[in-house]
Design an enzyme around this catalytic site. Structure first.
Site, mmCIF file in Angstrom:
data_model
loop_
_atom_site.group_PDB
_atom_site.id
_atom_site.type_symbol
_atom_site.label_atom_id
_atom_site.label_comp_id
_atom_site.label_asym_id
_atom_site.label_seq_id
_atom_site.Cartn_x
_atom_site.Cartn_y
_atom_site.Cartn_z
ATOM 1 N N PHE A 204 -100.621 116.416 67.611
ATOM 2 C CA PHE A 204 -100.901 117.348 66.524
ATOM 3 C C PHE A 204 -102.250 117.046 65.885
ATOM 4 O O PHE A 204 -102.585 115.879 65.642
ATOM 5 C CB PHE A 204 -99.855 117.218 65.413
ATOM 6 N N ASP A 205 -102.982 118.095 65.574
ATOM 7 C CA ASP A 205 -104.038 117.980 64.580
ATOM 8 C C ASP A 205 -103.343 117.761 63.233
ATOM 9 O O ASP A 205 -102.145 117.998 63.094
ATOM 10 C CB ASP A 205 -104.873 119.262 64.573
#
EC number: 3.6.1.1
Length: 216
Positions: A11-12
């Site tokens: 994930f960002d």
């Protein structure tokens, strides 16, 4: 690849797991109003969300880059806890993924200290085995290095992973590293901006991810 073979989710952070948009905009506005009074509108500042601070500020004035970064980060840290929240269904989704044995990591262009502030504030820190920050790489997203480093640390192959993000840098980095990619429709830059870069999936809410990886 059948998406049910995915066992790793990267994930960002900003704009993906936690809503830091108002904090980022306010930090840019504070800094730019000091160095360039009245020159940058909110709409123009939106274009600066995603790239590193160095890239953004050095394009304005290489001689002032370090000073502008310092002013931005000082304001950002002071206002952090007032302006940061998590997005809907993020916590529940991470709980399910962790319970099902998925390997979870974060790949961000932020420095580690600021990343940890956001994760601790929102209670998300315990879910992630690996966190790759700007401090850990020579090349930031959209280069594949940050995603590749996260995969290496997790012991995962690219074909087993999906990279989730709100910015084209996230999509391009995942694609370059050989992962599947998922954009998030709540991106401040708009869903259409992400579609241009052909992510494999588009999430309307974070819990949509569960069906994609076979964890629903």
């Amino acid at each position: 690849m059948n998406e049910s073979t995915i066992n790793t989710v990267l994930f960002d952070l900003d704009g993906t797991l936690i809503n830091t948009n108002e904090l980022i905009i306010a930090s840019f506005q504070h800094t730019l109003d000091h160095y360039y009074p009245g020159q940058y509108s909110r709409e123009e500042i939106l274009h600066f969300i995603g790239p590193s601070l160095f890239d953004t500020f050095s394009a304005m004035d290489p001689d002032l880059t370090d000073d502008m970064i310092q002013m931005y980060r000082t304001f950002n840290h002071e206002q952090h806890d007032l302006l940061v929240t998590e997005y809907e269904t993020v916590l529940d989704t991470l709980k399910v993924l962790q319970d099902r044995g998925f390997k979870l990591g974060i790949v961000t262009t932020k420095i580690r200290d600021t990343v940890l502030m956001g994760l601790k504030l929102t209670g998300l820190e315990p879910f992630f085995e690996v966190i790759v920050t700007l401090d850990d790489v020579q090349n930031e997203k959209p280069h594949p290095e940050p995603v590749q480093l996260a995969l290496s640390k997790l012991g995962s192959d690219p074909h087993e992973a999906v990279m989730v993000g709100d910015n084209y840098h996230d999509i391009l980095s995942g694609q370059a590293a050989g992962t599947k990619t998922a954009g998030v429709a709540w991106s401040i830059k708009g869903e259409e901006a992400l579609f241009k870069h052909r992510p494999d999936f588009m999430l309307k809410k974070m819990s949509d991810l569960l069906a994609i990886v076979g964890a629903d």
